[in-house]
Design an enzyme around this catalytic site. Structure first.
Site, mmCIF file in Angstrom:
data_model
loop_
_atom_site.group_PDB
_atom_site.id
_atom_site.type_symbol
_atom_site.label_atom_id
_atom_site.label_comp_id
_atom_site.label_asym_id
_atom_site.label_seq_id
_atom_site.Cartn_x
_atom_site.Cartn_y
_atom_site.Cartn_z
ATOM 1 N N TYR A 142 -8.766 8.846 8.207
ATOM 2 C CA TYR A 142 -8.835 7.579 8.933
ATOM 3 C C TYR A 142 -10.022 7.544 9.901
ATOM 4 O O TYR A 142 -10.498 6.470 10.246
ATOM 5 C CB TYR A 142 -7.548 7.346 9.734
ATOM 6 C CG TYR A 142 -6.477 6.614 8.983
ATOM 7 C CD1 TYR A 142 -5.973 7.112 7.791
ATOM 8 C CD2 TYR A 142 -5.948 5.415 9.475
ATOM 9 C CE1 TYR A 142 -4.973 6.442 7.110
ATOM 10 C CE2 TYR A 142 -4.959 4.745 8.793
ATOM 11 C CZ TYR A 142 -4.467 5.257 7.611
ATOM 12 O OH TYR A 142 -3.483 4.585 6.939
ATOM 13 N N LYS A 192 -2.253 18.810 0.310
ATOM 14 C CA LYS A 192 -2.699 19.061 -1.070
ATOM 15 C C LYS A 192 -3.584 20.301 -1.039
ATOM 16 O O LYS A 192 -4.791 20.241 -1.285
ATOM 17 C CB LYS A 192 -3.464 17.846 -1.603
ATOM 18 C CG LYS A 192 -2.576 16.654 -1.941
ATOM 19 C CD LYS A 192 -1.914 16.758 -3.314
ATOM 20 C CE LYS A 192 -2.927 16.596 -4.429
ATOM 21 N NZ LYS A 192 -2.293 16.811 -5.759
ATOM 22 N N ASP A 224 2.105 15.141 -3.380
ATOM 23 C CA ASP A 224 2.550 14.350 -4.533
ATOM 24 C C ASP A 224 3.948 14.784 -4.962
ATOM 25 O O ASP A 224 4.823 13.952 -5.229
ATOM 26 C CB ASP A 224 1.545 14.442 -5.700
ATOM 27 C CG ASP A 224 1.217 15.875 -6.108
ATOM 28 O OD1 ASP A 224 1.523 16.816 -5.347
ATOM 29 O OD2 ASP A 224 0.654 16.064 -7.206
ATOM 30 N N ASP A 248 0.948 7.981 5.993
ATOM 31 C CA ASP A 248 0.988 6.527 5.812
ATOM 32 C C ASP A 248 1.764 6.188 4.535
ATOM 33 O O ASP A 248 2.662 5.347 4.530
ATOM 34 C CB ASP A 248 -0.449 5.996 5.745
ATOM 35 C CG ASP A 248 -0.503 4.488 5.636
ATOM 36 O OD1 ASP A 248 0.259 3.822 6.362
ATOM 37 O OD2 ASP A 248 -1.287 3.980 4.819
ATOM 38 N N ASP A 252 5.998 4.868 4.118
ATOM 39 C CA ASP A 252 6.412 3.625 3.456
ATOM 40 C C ASP A 252 7.452 3.927 2.382
ATOM 41 O O ASP A 252 8.438 3.210 2.217
ATOM 42 C CB ASP A 252 5.213 2.917 2.804
ATOM 43 C CG ASP A 252 4.624 1.836 3.703
ATOM 44 O OD1 ASP A 252 4.703 1.996 4.935
ATOM 45 O OD2 ASP A 252 4.094 0.840 3.173
#
Ligand code: IPM
Ligand code: MG
Length: 367
Positions: A142, A192, A224, A248, A252
């Site tokens: 970000y 990751k 993932d 983020d 969600d």
């Protein structure tokens, strides 16, 4: 003693509507519990751009640095889609997070009993779910440099940089371990490390910090696989710690397990101020929902529950926070539903104001 101070930034879209209901709750605490806040209000996002040509005026930024806690509604809307990137509504929110150094973003995903049927997953997968995602909020892709759209030969290239220092990982990891100690003593770190060096470092630092928390059971997952496990059997998790971008996405995903984004609050916490309280901003996880803005359809619960988080994390009023949470739980149990919590035709949903009033009535009943 001075009253605790709150800066309210309703923002855009449904932000002002849901914040009106939070104001009722704040007033209720003054009238019924003798807990009075010094409340000031200001602009952030598109509305700030409309007035000042910037999504966050310097004066507002300065105020945010001074108060005990900031409560934000939502920012953004289609009207601002074509603005220059540097003045987009979201930049206002990101500036608040960055300049207040709110590195630890707490996003609880809790399934309210009355809503277990409403999740898109099977009831037994989500009933009783109570997990906490701790998202790093001030670094990573970000904010990493270099970033931008550059010319390279005869075409353009878009660049963002995932960058984490050891100290940035260390401090967010500690906040996650501290939380895990107060909860189920289980922490899963997601990155990751199989493809990203920043992920390798993340895993190393989290493991190192874990040595200071021998009681916490630490595990690691690729992000993932973490997303997959979150939908398969979310109750295997207690606290999850992850970086800004994965956080983020995963928050969600976790939010939707509970049935509606309209229920979920968040706290963004920084280092302690002189008075011992952490720098803090509270906001619902949902966005500005421009499609339903101004129609009285929005669910104010996420914003109300964000205020409850402020009571708990900024003002050390855990019992009062629980009172608000239980009031929301009772209202849901009584069958009050805003449109986002209904999937049957033919039932008239509660309006934003009716939902807020029902929470107030439940608060009254709690006395
Ligand atoms: C969130 C939002 C923000 C983010 C946007 C509005 C900048 O999606 O808080 O999750 O990406 O962090
Ligand atoms: Mg998001």
């Amino acid at each position: 003693m001075t009253n605790p101070s709150l800066l309210i930034l309703p923002g855009d879209g449904i932000g002002p509507e849901v914040m009106t209901e939070v104001r009722k709750i704040i007033d209720w605490f003054g009238a019924k519990r003798g807990i009075t806040f010094d409340v000031s209000e200001d602009l952030v996002g598109g509305c700030a751009y409309d007035k000042h040509g910037t999504p966050l005026h310097d004066d507002t930024m300065a105020k945010a640095q001074e108060v005990d806690a900031v409560l934000l509604g939502a920012v953004g809307g289609p009207k601002y889609d074509n603005l220059d990137f540097s003045v987009k509504p979201e930049r206002g929110l990101l500036r608040l997070r960055k300049e207040m150094d709110l590195f630890s973003n707490l996003r609880p995903a809790q399934c309210f009993d009355a809503l277990a049927d409403f999740s898109s997953l099977k009831k037994d997968v989500v009933a009783g779910l109570d997990i906490m995602i701790v998202r790093e909020l001030t670094s990573g892709v970000y904010f990493g440099e270099p970033r931008g759209i550059f010319e390279e030969g005869n075409e353009r290239v878009g660049i963002n940089t995932q960058r984490y220092t050891e100290s940035e990982i260390d401090r967010v990891a500690r906040s996650a371990f501290d939380l895990a100690m107060k909860r189920g003593k289980k922490l899963c770190s997601m990155e990751k490390a199989n493809v990203m060096e920043s992920g390798i470092l993340w895993r190393e630092v989290v493991t190192e910090v874990g040595k200071d928390y021998p009681e916490v059971e630490l595990s690691h997952m690729y992000a993932d696989a973490g997303a997959m496990q979150l939908t398969r059997w979310p109750k295997q998790f207690d606290v999850i710690v992850t970086d800004n971008l994965f956080g983020d996405l995963l928050s969600d995903l976790a939010a939707m397990l509970t049935g509606s984004l309209g229920m979920l609050p968040s706290a963004s916490l920084g280092a302690p101020m002189d008075n011992g309280r952490p720098k803090a901003l509270y906001e619902p996880v949902h966005g500005s929902a421009p499609d339903i803005a101004g129609q009285g359809k929005a669910n104010p619960c996420a914003c109300i529950l964000s205020f409850a988080m402020a009571l708990r994390y900024s003002f050390d009023m855990g019992e009062e926070a629980t009172r608000v949470e239980q009031a929301v739980n009772k209202v849901l149990g009584d069958g009050v539903r805003t449109a986002d919590l209904l999937n049957e035709e033919g039932i008239t949903p509660a309006t934003t104001a009716e939902m807020g009033d029902a929470v107030i009535a439940a608060l009254d009943a709690s006395l």
